[in-house]
Design a protein around this motif. Structure first.
Motif, PDB file in Angstrom:
ATOM      1  N   ARG A 153       3.348 -16.254  11.310  1.00  0.00           N
ATOM      2  CA  ARG A 153       3.252 -15.135  10.949  1.00  0.00           C
ATOM      3  C   ARG A 153       1.743 -14.561  11.323  1.00  0.00           C
ATOM      4  NH1 ARG A 153       6.030 -17.193   6.344  1.00  0.00           N
ATOM      5  NH2 ARG A 153       3.965 -17.671   5.225  1.00  0.00           N
ATOM      6  N   ILE A 154       0.737 -15.426  10.943  1.00  0.00           N
ATOM      7  CA  ILE A 154      -0.652 -15.022  11.558  1.00  0.00           C
ATOM      8  C   ILE A 154      -0.537 -14.527  13.053  1.00  0.00           C
ATOM      9  CG2 ILE A 154      -2.913 -15.687  11.626  1.00  0.00           C
ATOM     10  CD1 ILE A 154      -2.489 -17.521   9.200  1.00  0.00           C
TER      11      ILE A 154
ATOM     12  N   LEU B  17      -8.921  -2.721  17.071  1.00  0.00           N
ATOM     13  CA  LEU B  17      -9.938  -3.596  16.493  1.00  0.00           C
ATOM     14  C   LEU B  17      -9.935  -3.849  14.998  1.00  0.00           C
ATOM     15  CD1 LEU B  17     -13.082  -3.397  19.091  1.00  0.00           C
ATOM     16  CD2 LEU B  17     -11.081  -5.057  18.998  1.00  0.00           C
ATOM     17  N   ASN B  18      -9.865  -2.524  14.288  1.00  0.00           N
ATOM     18  CA  ASN B  18      -9.621  -2.497  12.877  1.00  0.00           C
ATOM     19  C   ASN B  18      -8.547  -3.281  12.321  1.00  0.00           C
ATOM     20  OD1 ASN B  18     -10.577  -1.540  10.063  1.00  0.00           O
ATOM     21  ND2 ASN B  18      -8.617  -0.574  10.181  1.00  0.00           N
ATOM     22  N   GLU B  19      -7.156  -3.199  12.945  1.00  0.00           N
ATOM     23  CA  GLU B  19      -6.028  -3.817  12.520  1.00  0.00           C
ATOM     24  C   GLU B  19      -6.330  -5.333  12.717  1.00  0.00           C
ATOM     25  OE1 GLU B  19      -2.605  -2.416  13.888  1.00  0.00           O
ATOM     26  OE2 GLU B  19      -2.638  -0.453  13.034  1.00  0.00           O
ATOM     27  N   LEU B  20      -6.725  -5.727  13.866  1.00  0.00           N
ATOM     28  CA  LEU B  20      -7.174  -7.049  14.318  1.00  0.00           C
ATOM     29  C   LEU B  20      -7.953  -7.724  13.298  1.00  0.00           C
ATOM     30  CD1 LEU B  20      -6.664  -9.378  16.328  1.00  0.00           C
ATOM     31  CD2 LEU B  20      -8.691  -8.787  17.577  1.00  0.00           C
ATOM     32  N   GLY B  21      -9.154  -7.210  12.907  1.00  0.00           N
ATOM     33  CA  GLY B  21      -9.984  -7.401  11.675  1.00  0.00           C
ATOM     34  C   GLY B  21      -9.254  -7.865  10.718  1.00  0.00           C
ATOM     35  N   LEU B  22      -8.327  -6.878   9.916  1.00  0.00           N
ATOM     36  CA  LEU B  22      -7.518  -6.947   8.909  1.00  0.00           C
ATOM     37  C   LEU B  22      -6.555  -8.321   9.026  1.00  0.00           C
ATOM     38  CD1 LEU B  22      -7.003  -3.271   7.911  1.00  0.00           C
ATOM     39  CD2 LEU B  22      -8.586  -4.975   6.826  1.00  0.00           C
TER      40      LEU B  22
ATOM     41  N   SER C 265      -8.676 -11.200   8.291  1.00  0.00           N
ATOM     42  CA  SER C 265      -9.353 -11.234   6.948  1.00  0.00           C
ATOM     43  C   SER C 265      -8.291 -11.529   5.650  1.00  0.00           C
ATOM     44  CB  SER C 265     -10.241 -10.219   6.709  1.00  0.00           C
ATOM     45  OG  SER C 265      -9.487  -8.910   6.708  1.00  0.00           O
ATOM     46  N   ASP C 266      -7.236 -10.536   6.150  1.00  0.00           N
ATOM     47  CA  ASP C 266      -6.073 -10.732   4.969  1.00  0.00           C
ATOM     48  C   ASP C 266      -5.288 -12.109   4.870  1.00  0.00           C
ATOM     49  OD1 ASP C 266      -6.634  -8.167   4.693  1.00  0.00           O
ATOM     50  OD2 ASP C 266      -4.716  -7.415   5.572  1.00  0.00           O
ATOM     51  N   ASN C 267      -5.638 -12.974   6.072  1.00  0.00           N
ATOM     52  CA  ASN C 267      -4.916 -14.311   6.201  1.00  0.00           C
ATOM     53  C   ASN C 267      -5.905 -15.439   5.924  1.00  0.00           C
ATOM     54  OD1 ASN C 267      -1.932 -13.749   6.534  1.00  0.00           O
ATOM     55  ND2 ASN C 267      -2.945 -12.548   8.108  1.00  0.00           N
ATOM     56  N   SER C 268      -7.107 -15.005   5.671  1.00  0.00           N
ATOM     57  CA  SER C 268      -8.212 -16.119   5.473  1.00  0.00           C
ATOM     58  C   SER C 268      -7.823 -17.233   4.687  1.00  0.00           C
ATOM     59  CB  SER C 268      -9.560 -15.191   5.001  1.00  0.00           C
ATOM     60  OG  SER C 268      -9.171 -14.816   3.709  1.00  0.00           O
ATOM     61  N   VAL C 269      -7.498 -17.178   3.631  1.00  0.00           N
ATOM     62  CA  VAL C 269      -6.844 -18.207   2.788  1.00  0.00           C
ATOM     63  C   VAL C 269      -6.010 -19.243   3.751  1.00  0.00           C
ATOM     64  CG1 VAL C 269      -5.951 -19.033   0.769  1.00  0.00           C
ATOM     65  CG2 VAL C 269      -7.057 -17.020   0.760  1.00  0.00           C
ATOM     66  N   ASN C 270      -4.851 -18.616   4.293  1.00  0.00           N
ATOM     67  CA  ASN C 270      -4.091 -19.505   5.043  1.00  0.00           C
ATOM     68  C   ASN C 270      -4.650 -20.163   6.242  1.00  0.00           C
ATOM     69  OD1 ASN C 270      -1.894 -19.176   3.172  1.00  0.00           O
ATOM     70  ND2 ASN C 270      -1.205 -17.254   4.269  1.00  0.00           N
TER      71      ASN C 270
ATOM     72  N   LEU D  12      -5.073 -20.460  17.003  1.00  0.00           N
ATOM     73  CA  LEU D  12      -5.148 -19.254  16.384  1.00  0.00           C
ATOM     74  C   LEU D  12      -6.254 -18.335  16.831  1.00  0.00           C
ATOM     75  CD1 LEU D  12      -3.492 -19.638  12.992  1.00  0.00           C
ATOM     76  CD2 LEU D  12      -2.383 -18.468  14.739  1.00  0.00           C
ATOM     77  N   VAL D  13      -7.513 -18.991  17.018  1.00  0.00           N
ATOM     78  CA  VAL D  13      -8.611 -18.432  17.333  1.00  0.00           C
ATOM     79  C   VAL D  13      -8.657 -18.087  18.644  1.00  0.00           C
ATOM     80  CG1 VAL D  13     -11.142 -18.942  17.834  1.00  0.00           C
ATOM     81  CG2 VAL D  13     -10.033 -19.954  15.739  1.00  0.00           C
ATOM     82  N   SER D  14      -8.103 -18.972  19.621  1.00  0.00           N
ATOM     83  CA  SER D  14      -7.889 -18.412  20.978  1.00  0.00           C
ATOM     84  C   SER D  14      -6.985 -17.166  21.257  1.00  0.00           C
ATOM     85  CB  SER D  14      -7.065 -19.572  21.701  1.00  0.00           C
ATOM     86  OG  SER D  14      -6.677 -19.241  22.922  1.00  0.00           O
ATOM     87  N   GLU D  15      -5.854 -16.718  20.416  1.00  0.00           N
ATOM     88  CA  GLU D  15      -4.901 -16.042  20.326  1.00  0.00           C
ATOM     89  C   GLU D  15      -5.699 -14.748  19.882  1.00  0.00           C
ATOM     90  OE1 GLU D  15      -0.989 -16.256  21.049  1.00  0.00           O
ATOM     91  OE2 GLU D  15      -2.791 -16.975  22.455  1.00  0.00           O
ATOM     92  N   TYR D  16      -6.377 -14.940  18.804  1.00  0.00           N
ATOM     93  CA  TYR D  16      -7.402 -13.924  18.350  1.00  0.00           C
ATOM     94  C   TYR D  16      -8.515 -13.359  19.438  1.00  0.00           C
ATOM     95  CZ  TYR D  16     -10.868 -11.474  15.297  1.00  0.00           C
ATOM     96  OH  TYR D  16     -11.572 -10.318  14.835  1.00  0.00           O
TER      97      TYR D  16
END
Length: 220
Positions: free
Chosen positions: A166-167, A177-182, A185-190, A205-209
């Motif tokens: 999902r992430i 970039l704003n949507e990417l940041g959200l 951040s919105d998935n920070s716990v997971n 996931l970091v690589s995909e980001y």
């Protein structure tokens, strides 16, 4: 596991036989220095097969048959490991326009970063050509063998895999970039949970980001 479509148009069937008739044995000329075995790379297979396919008027069309996903598995020592699951659909196309397919290949490789997608495609293409044209590769170990023993437990989809999937989708669908940041951040716990459980899945996931960020920065 391959799902073979039994209907081969005459031109395609004839071309496949022509390729098989002209091929010899592919030597495993590359050494994997870590696991100590020889293997035939995807480039070896392409160089070995391409000229014969051209002579027979045949080419291979690769496609993705399903959305790739992360699968969390457990190694024999109990440690978690993320795998990259992909399913591909191949078509055999003759210069006359006749085609056979789809012929499916499903592969799972270690999710070791951005190169996992390319590794999966290369492995699927190689195994498709090897099986389709019955290419012998000598008596050494099978190419691209996986030296990591995986436990049967944990093969099915897990919460970790679903979270990571999902992430990843939210990262890939970010339009700026704003949507990417959200998405991050919105998935920070997971994401923090994934980092603590599986370094491989987290690094992926970091690589995909980072890849999506590079694209969006270029479009800005």
């Amino acid at each position: 596991m391959a799902d073979l479509t039994p209907n081969y148009p005459p031109a395609v069937a004839s071309a496949v036989i022509a390729v098989m008739r002209s091929l010899g044995t592919l030597a495993k000329g590359n050494e994997n220095k870590f696991d100590k075995y020889d293997y035939a790379s995807i480039d070896d297979f392409i160089h070995f097969v391409r000229g014969h396919c051209i002579a027979a008027g045949l080419f291979i069309e690769p496609n993705e048959a399903a959305e790739a996903k992360l699968v969390d598995v457990a190694k024999k020592d109990g440690k978690p490991m993320a795998m990259w699951w992909s399913r591909f659909a191949f078509y055999l196309v003759h210069e006359s326009g006749e085609r056979a397919g789809p012929i499916f290949k499903t592969v799972m490789v270690q999710a070791n970063g951005a190169q996992a997608a390319g590794s999966a495609q290369s492995y699927a293409m190689k195994q498709f050509m090897r099986g389709q044209f019955m290419i012998p590769t000598g008596d050494a170990d099978d190419p691209d063998k996986i030296s990591v023993d995986i436990s049967a437990q944990g093969q099915s989809e897990t919460d970790l895999q679903r979270q990571a999937g999902r992430i990843r989708r939210s990262i890939l669908t970010a339009q700026d970039l704003n949507e990417l940041g959200l998405a991050w951040s919105d998935n920070s716990v997971n994401i923090d949970h994934i980092r603590r459980v599986s370094d491989t899945a987290y690094d992926f996931l970091v690589s995909e980001y980072e890849k999506r960020k590079t694209v969006l920065e270029a479009d800005a």
